[in-house]
Write a protein that holds these residues in place. Sequence first.
Motif, short mmCIF file in Angstrom:
data_model
loop_
_atom_site.label_atom_id
_atom_site.label_comp_id
_atom_site.label_asym_id
_atom_site.label_seq_id
_atom_site.Cartn_x
_atom_site.Cartn_y
_atom_site.Cartn_z
N ILE A 90 0.85 -1.21 0.00
CA ILE A 90 0.00 0.00 0.00
C ILE A 90 0.88 1.25 0.00
CG2 ILE A 90 -1.57 1.36 1.46
CD1 ILE A 90 -3.00 -1.29 2.13
N VAL A 91 1.93 1.24 0.85
CA VAL A 91 2.83 2.40 0.94
C VAL A 91 3.47 2.68 -0.43
CG1 VAL A 91 5.07 3.16 1.88
CG2 VAL A 91 3.31 2.25 3.42
N ASN A 92 3.87 1.63 -1.14
CA ASN A 92 4.55 1.91 -2.43
C ASN A 92 3.60 1.94 -3.63
OD1 ASN A 92 4.23 -0.65 -3.50
ND2 ASN A 92 6.24 -1.39 -2.79
N GLY A 93 2.29 1.89 -3.34
CA GLY A 93 1.30 2.12 -4.39
C GLY A 93 0.90 0.89 -5.19
N GLU A 94 1.43 -0.28 -4.82
CA GLU A 94 1.06 -1.51 -5.55
C GLU A 94 -0.38 -1.92 -5.28
OE1 GLU A 94 3.66 -5.08 -5.48
OE2 GLU A 94 5.19 -3.68 -4.77
N ILE A 95 -0.87 -1.58 -4.06
CA ILE A 95 -2.27 -1.84 -3.70
C ILE A 95 -2.91 -0.49 -3.44
CG2 ILE A 95 -3.80 -2.84 -1.95
CD1 ILE A 95 -1.78 -5.06 -1.54
N PRO A 96 -4.07 -0.21 -4.05
CA PRO A 96 -4.70 1.10 -3.86
C PRO A 96 -5.26 1.29 -2.45
CG PRO A 96 -6.09 -0.31 -5.23
CD PRO A 96 -4.83 -1.08 -4.96
N SER A 97 -5.34 2.54 -2.04
CA SER A 97 -5.90 2.84 -0.72
C SER A 97 -6.51 4.23 -0.75
CB SER A 97 -4.79 2.79 0.35
OG SER A 97 -3.84 3.83 0.11
N LYS A 98 -7.32 4.50 0.24
CA LYS A 98 -7.93 5.84 0.38
C LYS A 98 -7.07 6.63 1.36
CE LYS A 98 -11.60 4.89 -2.09
NZ LYS A 98 -11.64 5.37 -3.49
N LEU B 194 2.00 7.14 6.33
CA LEU B 194 0.83 7.20 5.46
C LEU B 194 -0.37 6.88 6.35
CD1 LEU B 194 -0.32 7.19 2.52
CD2 LEU B 194 0.03 4.71 2.52
N ALA B 195 -1.44 7.67 6.20
CA ALA B 195 -2.68 7.35 6.91
C ALA B 195 -3.76 7.06 5.86
CB ALA B 195 -3.11 8.51 7.80
N ILE B 196 -4.46 5.95 6.05
CA ILE B 196 -5.46 5.50 5.06
C ILE B 196 -6.73 5.06 5.78
CG2 ILE B 196 -3.73 4.72 3.40
CD1 ILE B 196 -4.33 1.82 4.34
N LEU C 17 -6.08 4.21 9.64
CA LEU C 17 -4.82 3.59 10.09
C LEU C 17 -3.66 4.52 9.79
CD1 LEU C 17 -5.32 0.02 8.49
CD2 LEU C 17 -5.77 0.69 10.89
N VAL C 18 -2.80 4.73 10.78
CA VAL C 18 -1.56 5.46 10.55
C VAL C 18 -0.44 4.43 10.45
CG1 VAL C 18 0.05 7.19 11.45
CG2 VAL C 18 -2.42 7.45 11.86
N ILE C 19 0.24 4.42 9.30
CA ILE C 19 1.21 3.37 8.98
C ILE C 19 2.57 4.01 8.70
CG2 ILE C 19 1.73 1.53 7.34
CD1 ILE C 19 -1.27 1.49 6.60
N PRO C 20 3.60 3.68 9.51
CA PRO C 20 4.95 4.15 9.14
C PRO C 20 5.33 3.60 7.77
CG PRO C 20 4.97 3.19 11.34
CD PRO C 20 3.64 2.85 10.73
N THR D 139 -3.25 -8.50 13.15
CA THR D 139 -3.43 -9.42 12.02
C THR D 139 -2.51 -9.05 10.85
OG1 THR D 139 -5.25 -8.09 11.14
CG2 THR D 139 -5.83 -9.94 12.59
N VAL D 140 -2.15 -7.77 10.75
CA VAL D 140 -1.20 -7.35 9.71
C VAL D 140 0.11 -7.01 10.41
CG1 VAL D 140 -0.67 -5.64 7.93
CG2 VAL D 140 -3.04 -6.45 8.21
N MET D 141 1.14 -7.76 10.07
CA MET D 141 2.41 -7.63 10.80
C MET D 141 3.27 -6.50 10.21
SD MET D 141 2.00 -9.63 13.27
CE MET D 141 3.61 -9.73 14.05
N HIS D 142 2.72 -5.31 10.20
CA HIS D 142 3.44 -4.08 9.86
C HIS D 142 2.82 -3.04 10.79
CE1 HIS D 142 5.00 -1.12 6.57
NE2 HIS D 142 4.53 -0.38 7.58
N MET D 143 3.63 -2.44 11.63
CA MET D 143 3.10 -1.53 12.66
C MET D 143 2.06 -0.56 12.11
SD MET D 143 4.99 1.61 14.62
CE MET D 143 3.87 2.85 15.29
N HIS D 144 0.99 -0.39 12.87
CA HIS D 144 -0.02 0.61 12.51
C HIS D 144 -0.79 1.02 13.74
CE1 HIS D 144 -1.69 -3.42 12.00
NE2 HIS D 144 -2.83 -2.93 12.44
N ILE D 145 -1.34 2.23 13.68
CA ILE D 145 -2.15 2.77 14.77
C ILE D 145 -3.57 2.96 14.24
CG2 ILE D 145 -2.49 4.73 16.33
CD1 ILE D 145 0.56 5.32 15.92
#
Length: 131
Positions: free
Chosen positions: A7-15, A24-26, A38-41, A92-98
């Motif tokens: 999502i961060v590198n744009g391979e998967i779209p997000s809002k 990135l916050a989506i 979600l706030v994602i480093p 459930t997603v093993m990439h830090m997020h708030i």
Amino acid sequence: MCIFCKIVNGEIPSKKVYEDDKVLAILDLSQAEKGHTLVIPKAHFDTMLDADSQTVSHAFEVASKLANKIKTNLNADGINILNNSYEAAGQTVMHMHIHIIPRYKNDDLKIEFTDHSSLYNLDDVLAEINK
Ligand code: 5GP
Ligand code: ZN
């Protein structure tokens, strides 16, 4: 590569709610309540506990600012800001997020704490934490 890195590198779209060079916050796909964000480093850390303190500080600062904006603009009555670290805590997603979850009077989301204080001696718990 993990789903949030994609999502961060744009391979998967997000809002996209917010973006700077570090985070990135989506909108969360599940929208537990309207405006769930979600706030994602941008850098990959499996959990918040693996991230350096600058990343954690910045992500929470952004979360705090966005929480105010979301509360105002969506007329929310409250906000939950939470992080799940490790599977046992619901990650459930093993990439830090708030999570920023707007709350509305009489909404049906349940985040409950059961009182287990009778099971523990607080002085023992304190000693164990600070050993
Ligand atoms: P966790 O349970 O790890 O704290 O939260 C993961 C969150 O990521 C869940 O609320 C889930 O709805 C959200 N999520 C999972 N996959 C995607 C996705 O591809 N896009 C977006 N926007 N959210 C996702
Ligand atoms: Zn990742």
